[in-house]
Design an enzyme around this catalytic site. Structure first.
Site, PDB file in Angstrom:
ATOM      1  N   TYR B 287      30.781  39.823  23.905  1.00 35.94           N
ATOM      2  CA  TYR B 287      32.230  39.849  24.148  1.00 35.94           C
ATOM      3  C   TYR B 287      32.734  41.294  24.155  1.00 35.94           C
ATOM      4  O   TYR B 287      32.493  42.054  23.202  1.00 35.94           O
ATOM      5  CB  TYR B 287      32.966  39.037  23.077  1.00 35.94           C
ATOM      6  CG  TYR B 287      34.383  38.706  23.464  1.00 35.94           C
ATOM      7  CD1 TYR B 287      34.659  37.577  24.228  1.00 35.94           C
ATOM      8  CD2 TYR B 287      35.446  39.519  23.084  1.00 35.94           C
ATOM      9  CE1 TYR B 287      35.958  37.271  24.607  1.00 35.94           C
ATOM     10  CE2 TYR B 287      36.744  39.211  23.458  1.00 35.94           C
ATOM     11  CZ  TYR B 287      36.995  38.088  24.213  1.00 35.94           C
ATOM     12  OH  TYR B 287      38.287  37.780  24.589  1.00 35.94           O
ATOM     13  N   TYR B 337      38.301  39.152  33.701  1.00 29.50           N
ATOM     14  CA  TYR B 337      38.713  38.799  32.341  1.00 29.50           C
ATOM     15  C   TYR B 337      39.184  37.359  32.296  1.00 29.50           C
ATOM     16  O   TYR B 337      40.262  37.035  32.775  1.00 29.50           O
ATOM     17  CB  TYR B 337      39.846  39.710  31.866  1.00 29.50           C
ATOM     18  CG  TYR B 337      40.357  39.342  30.489  1.00 29.50           C
ATOM     19  CD1 TYR B 337      39.660  39.728  29.358  1.00 29.50           C
ATOM     20  CD2 TYR B 337      41.514  38.593  30.328  1.00 29.50           C
ATOM     21  CE1 TYR B 337      40.107  39.390  28.092  1.00 29.50           C
ATOM     22  CE2 TYR B 337      41.967  38.242  29.058  1.00 29.50           C
ATOM     23  CZ  TYR B 337      41.261  38.646  27.952  1.00 29.50           C
ATOM     24  OH  TYR B 337      41.705  38.304  26.701  1.00 29.50           O
TER      25      TYR B 337
END
Ligand SMILES: [Zn+2]
Lengths: 145, 386
Positions: B287, B337
């Site tokens: 992440y 994203y």
């Protein structure tokens, strides 16, 4: 109302049922911390119970107005993320580790501090800035003496 | 207690177009992503009997998505969740299938992250004080962006471990290099050099624009089913070896407690569940809302020792060809994203060898890790295999 109060554009801390004693103390230029009577842990920010053990047996300890600390960490922001900060860039936000209670760290801005002087471990002192007629905001300043 | 190891699989992945301004709603983006994932799996929409999404009040509902796919599912679920939610909802899906409630679950994340609500640009101050736990202790100080909250962790951690700005740059450069091989990456055609990186001023220290994830409009979807049902799909199944999630901070106000992150606790259980060690991992999706968040997780998940993570990334180990090819589509720093889900999609494609014969494929990769970070206080992760 003075000009200073009408000019204050930044967010003013919202008091709620759990944090009011902290902000009430701040309004009087004092620091109060919530402490658990059962496990002795401090909860900062304060809440409905002890954040460590869940006990409801919490009270506020008054620490007065002579509060010193060292910078544990910091960020320097070059862009305003909220109203009121656009005229005071860059903004230093720092976590101060209290000398009196090292397990507690309090986040404020550091005022009157040059970015080049800012470093982890730097001594700081709590001050209170009157932001409206009846509200004050705890802040850090460099502790130089 | 039984183990779920290798008994569930991801059988479909898909995404919508990604852009700065979609000109449409998250529902349309979710429909595009869902249709792509369903097609990828070789299923019909009506084969899906559970729909789940995570959001920050910026998505369409699962009910809406199912309705407009022409499906009347058994189960819909929408959660308010951060960047560990892909892994956590996959765990929910597995549990519901294991319980005999559902057969096949579609999980999606859809948002107008650029043209709609922006995560990183601050919020209405009073709203955030009320909505954010302990908000009144940070908002009055101008700290309203995840870059400032996570930056507080980063400054201290870098001070203690010797990580430098240049090390952060190596994370960015590695992912940007991957984006140059991915025509669908938002920053495809925009390579980054260390010189440019170091000359770029910080927005909020220690992060400049390259250290920060993109904010885009897009939708992603992932389909989970049992290994048994996966046989009916036309895609290569990617099996779930193990999962784990964790909330760690003793206080919801995690910014006062910056020496630990939830990933530290997830890692041990994750490897135990999967029955592997960090050395067994061939490819990774870590992440990457900010460059430093990758560094901290490389430490937490045991890919480099504390104090050696800087050297690990400087040696090029995150690049394709390195020890741990990571975020091989460009990650959230340079591909797109969707709050972590695009990284999960990429690890599935790598493990299926979808890029075979191109310079995007991590050669012969068999086992991959995908980590989620919903802040320092909440983590979820999974290990997958082909
Ligand atoms: Zn207690």
């Amino acid at each position: 109302m003075t000009q200073a109060t009408t000019a204050y554009q930044k967010p003013i801390p919202l008091k709620d049922i759990d944090n009011a004693p902290y902000w009430d103390a701040a309004d009087n230029h004092q620091l109060a911390l919530q402490k658990c009577e059962d496990c002795t842990a401090y909860s900062q920010p304060p809440g409905p119970t002890c954040a460590k053990c869940g006990s409801e047996n919490v009270r506020f300890e008054q620490l007065g107005d002579d509060i010193t600390a060292t910078v544990y960490s910091y960020v320097v922001s070059y862009r305003p993320f909220l109203p009121g900060f656009q005229d005071e860039l860059p903004t230093i936000v720092a976590l101060g580790q209290l000398d009196q209670v090292p397990e507690v760290k309090i986040m404020c801005n550091i005022l009157h501090c040059e970015e080049k002087d800012l470093e982890i471990g730097m001594p700081i002192r709590m001050t209170w800035i009157d932001i409206t007629e009846d509200r004050a905001l705890p802040q850090w300043i460099p502790n130089t003496n | 207690m039984g183990t779920i190891k290798d008994r569930y699989a991801i059988v479909g992945v898909g995404e919508s177009e990604r852009s700065r301004k979609s000109g449409t709603t998250p529902l349309h983006l979710a429909l595009d992503a869902a249709r792509a994932a369903i097609k990828d799996a070789g299923l019909k929409a009506t084969d899906i009997d559970g729909f789940m999404n995570y959001n920050e009040g910026d998505s369409c509902t699962s009910h809406q998505l199912a309705t407009y796919l022409g499906v009347r599912p058994k189960y819909v679920k929408d959660i308010q969740g951060g960047g560990a939610s892909t892994e956590m909802l996959i765990a929910d899906a597995v549990a519901l299938i294991e319980a005999g409630q559902l057969n096949t679950v579609l999980i999606y994340r859809s948002l107008n992250g650029s043209s709609g609500t922006r995560v990183g640009r601050g919020y209405d101050p009073d709203m955030l004080q009320g909505a954010l736990a302990g908000g009144s202790f940070v908002i009055p100080y101008g700290s309203a962006s995840p870059s400032q909250w996570f930056g507080m962790y980063a400054t201290r951690h870098m001070h203690e471990t010797g990580i430098t700005k240049e090390h952060l740059g190596h994370v960015c450069l590695s992912f940007y290099e991957h984006a140059q091989r991915n025509p669908k990456a938002f920053l495809h055609g925009k390579p980054l050099t260390m010189e440019t990186y170091l000359a770029t001023p910080d927005i909020s220290s220690p992060f400049n624009i390259h250290d920060s994830c993109l904010e885009l409009d897009e939708g992603n979807a992932i389909i989970v089913t049992s290994a048994e049902k996966a046989k009916d799909c036309t895609s290569k199944p990617v099996y779930i070896m193990g999962m784990s999630a964790r909330q760690c901070h003793p206080h919801v106000h995690y910014w006062n407690d910056i020496d630990q992150v939830a990933s530290d606790y997830v890692a041990k259980e994750l490897y135990e569940n999967a029955g592997v060690t960090p050395d067994d991992i061939d490819v990774a999706s870590i992440y990457d809302c900010f460059s430093w968040v990758v560094m901290r997780q490389l430490e937490a998940y045991g890919f480099a020792k504390r104090g050696e993570v800087g050297d690990f990334v400087a040696e090029g180990n995150l690049k394709i060809g390195g020890k741990l090819p990571t975020n091989t589509a460009g990650g959230m720093l340079s591909e797109g994203y969707t709050h972590g889900m695009n990284n999960a999609i990429e690890i599935v494609r790598q493990l299926r060898h979808d890029y075979e014969g191109t310079d995007r494929q991590v050669e012969d990769c068999k086992i991959g890790i995908c980590t989620g970070w919903a802040g320092p206080d909440i983590a979820g992760a999974m290990i997958l295999r082909n």
